[in-house]
Design an enzyme around this catalytic site. Structure first.
Site, PDB file in Angstrom:
ATOM      1  N   SER A 116       0.832  -1.203   0.000  1.00 48.53           N
ATOM      2  CA  SER A 116       0.000   0.000   0.000  1.00 48.53           C
ATOM      3  C   SER A 116       0.869   1.256   0.000  1.00 48.53           C
ATOM      4  O   SER A 116       1.615   1.475  -0.950  1.00 48.53           O
ATOM      5  CB  SER A 116      -0.961  -0.049   1.193  1.00 48.53           C
ATOM      6  OG  SER A 116      -1.962   0.934   1.090  1.00 48.53           O
ATOM      7  N   ASP A 140     -10.074  -5.636  -3.190  1.00 51.01           N
ATOM      8  CA  ASP A 140      -9.471  -4.552  -2.419  1.00 51.01           C
ATOM      9  C   ASP A 140     -10.339  -3.302  -2.557  1.00 51.01           C
ATOM     10  O   ASP A 140     -10.518  -2.786  -3.663  1.00 51.01           O
ATOM     11  CB  ASP A 140      -8.066  -4.285  -2.965  1.00 51.01           C
ATOM     12  CG  ASP A 140      -7.249  -3.329  -2.125  1.00 51.01           C
ATOM     13  OD1 ASP A 140      -7.828  -2.390  -1.552  1.00 51.01           O
ATOM     14  OD2 ASP A 140      -6.023  -3.519  -2.061  1.00 51.01           O
ATOM     15  N   HIS A 191      -7.279  -6.026   0.929  1.00 51.66           N
ATOM     16  CA  HIS A 191      -6.097  -5.202   1.183  1.00 51.66           C
ATOM     17  C   HIS A 191      -5.335  -5.646   2.436  1.00 51.66           C
ATOM     18  O   HIS A 191      -4.356  -5.014   2.809  1.00 51.66           O
ATOM     19  CB  HIS A 191      -6.547  -3.743   1.349  1.00 51.66           C
ATOM     20  CG  HIS A 191      -5.469  -2.716   1.146  1.00 51.66           C
ATOM     21  ND1 HIS A 191      -4.885  -2.476  -0.089  1.00 51.66           N
ATOM     22  CD2 HIS A 191      -4.862  -1.858   2.013  1.00 51.66           C
ATOM     23  CE1 HIS A 191      -3.987  -1.508   0.030  1.00 51.66           C
ATOM     24  NE2 HIS A 191      -3.945  -1.121   1.304  1.00 51.66           N
TER      25      HIS A 191
END
Length: 292
Positions: A151, A230, A263
């Site tokens: 991320s 995600d 995620h």
């Protein structure tokens, strides 16, 4: 192990050792923490290493505790290094009010705007201080260091690899923020840390950096894994921008898309073994190519 690194704890794991350290950082101007896993092979000589950059809200413990990387890292003889995600204790008003800016959200760059510029120097901290410190203190081969992240940390991995190819010999990422100049997370971070002049943001945007590369910086290939469930994919991550930039630069890229994965670290743990093997292979090739 060294006067510069204070050992907070150590744990035997898969024949190697998991360490948690603290040190006084000259770049940050505050104490900083990091974690290092040394595989059993480090008892007999220097080993290659993977630097892993965690994402928003995380710290130096997150990757080591949640990714399940140590087992295969021990098999491959690969050290793991994980820094914190920002300075702690800078005392800047409002630095802990947002989960996506300030504490635990350093974005792996050097801030240029007050009041952040004094302490929020994560790029210089990692490249000019943390890595030299670890390489001096531990049996890690500085010519065989790769970088990965998740991320915000995936953004950091891609941008630091492109900005410092002399340091990082391999690169991968999980669900990276690929075009921060074009997404809300990036707009907030870049405006706060770098100022309102958006022309300056491109220097820390992986897609913008890659599109301007005269040749493929990592000809052996970049690996990215992305979960299709995600919730941040469309608005914040934008992998398509990086795919296009790699095509422009002629950079080989494996973007693997996974139905049903989100995620979280459950996603990372599902595919971390592939990333470790990706780096181990490329770092081996880097060593072989440098030999006369």
């Amino acid at each position: 192990m060294t006067d510069a690194l204070t050992t907070l704890s150590e744990h035997r794991a898969f024949g190697g050792k998991q360490y948690f350290f603290e040190h006084a950082s000259r770049e940050i101007g505050l104490p900083m923490r990091l974690s290092v896993f040394l595989p059993p092979q480090a008892e007999h000589g220097k080993v290659p290493a993977l630097l892993f950059l965690a994402g928003l809200t995380c710290n130096e413990e997150t990757f080591m505790a949640k990714a399940g990387a140590q087992r295969v890292a021990a098999e491959l003889g690969l050290a793991l290094i994980a820094p914190d995600t920002s300075p702690r204790g800078a005392g800047i008003p409002g630095e802990a009010e947002s989960w996506d800016f300030g504490v635990a959200a350093g974005f792996y760059l050097d801030a240029t705007q007050a009041p952040w510029a004094q302490h929020y120097r994560m790029e210089s901290y990692i490249t000019a201080e943390l890595l030299p410190l670890v390489l001096n203190a531990l049996p890690i081969d500085g010519d065989r260091v790769g970088i990965s992240g998740h991320s915000m940390g995936g953004h950091g991995a891609l941008t630091l690899a492109l900005r410092h190819p002399d340091i990082f010999r391999s690169v991968s990422a999980f669900a990276p923020i690929c075009a921060p100049s074009q997404c809300p997370w990036g707009h907030k971070a870049f405006a706060g840390y770098l100022g309102a002049d958006e022309t300056l943001w491109a220097a820390h945007d992986a897609s913008a950096l890659m599109a301007k590369m005269p040749a493929a910086p990592y000809p052996a290939g970049i690996l990215i894994d992305q979960g299709l469930a995600d919730k941040f994919l469309a608005v914040q991550l934008m992998p398509g921008a990086f795919v296009s930039a790699c095509a422009t630069a002629g950079q080989p890229l494996r973007l693997r898309e996974h139905a049903g994965y989100d995620h979280s670290y459950y996603f990372i743990a599902s595919f971390i073994d592939d990333h470790l093997r990706h780096h181990a292979q490329q770092l081996k090739l880097a060593t072989e190519s440098s030999q006369p």
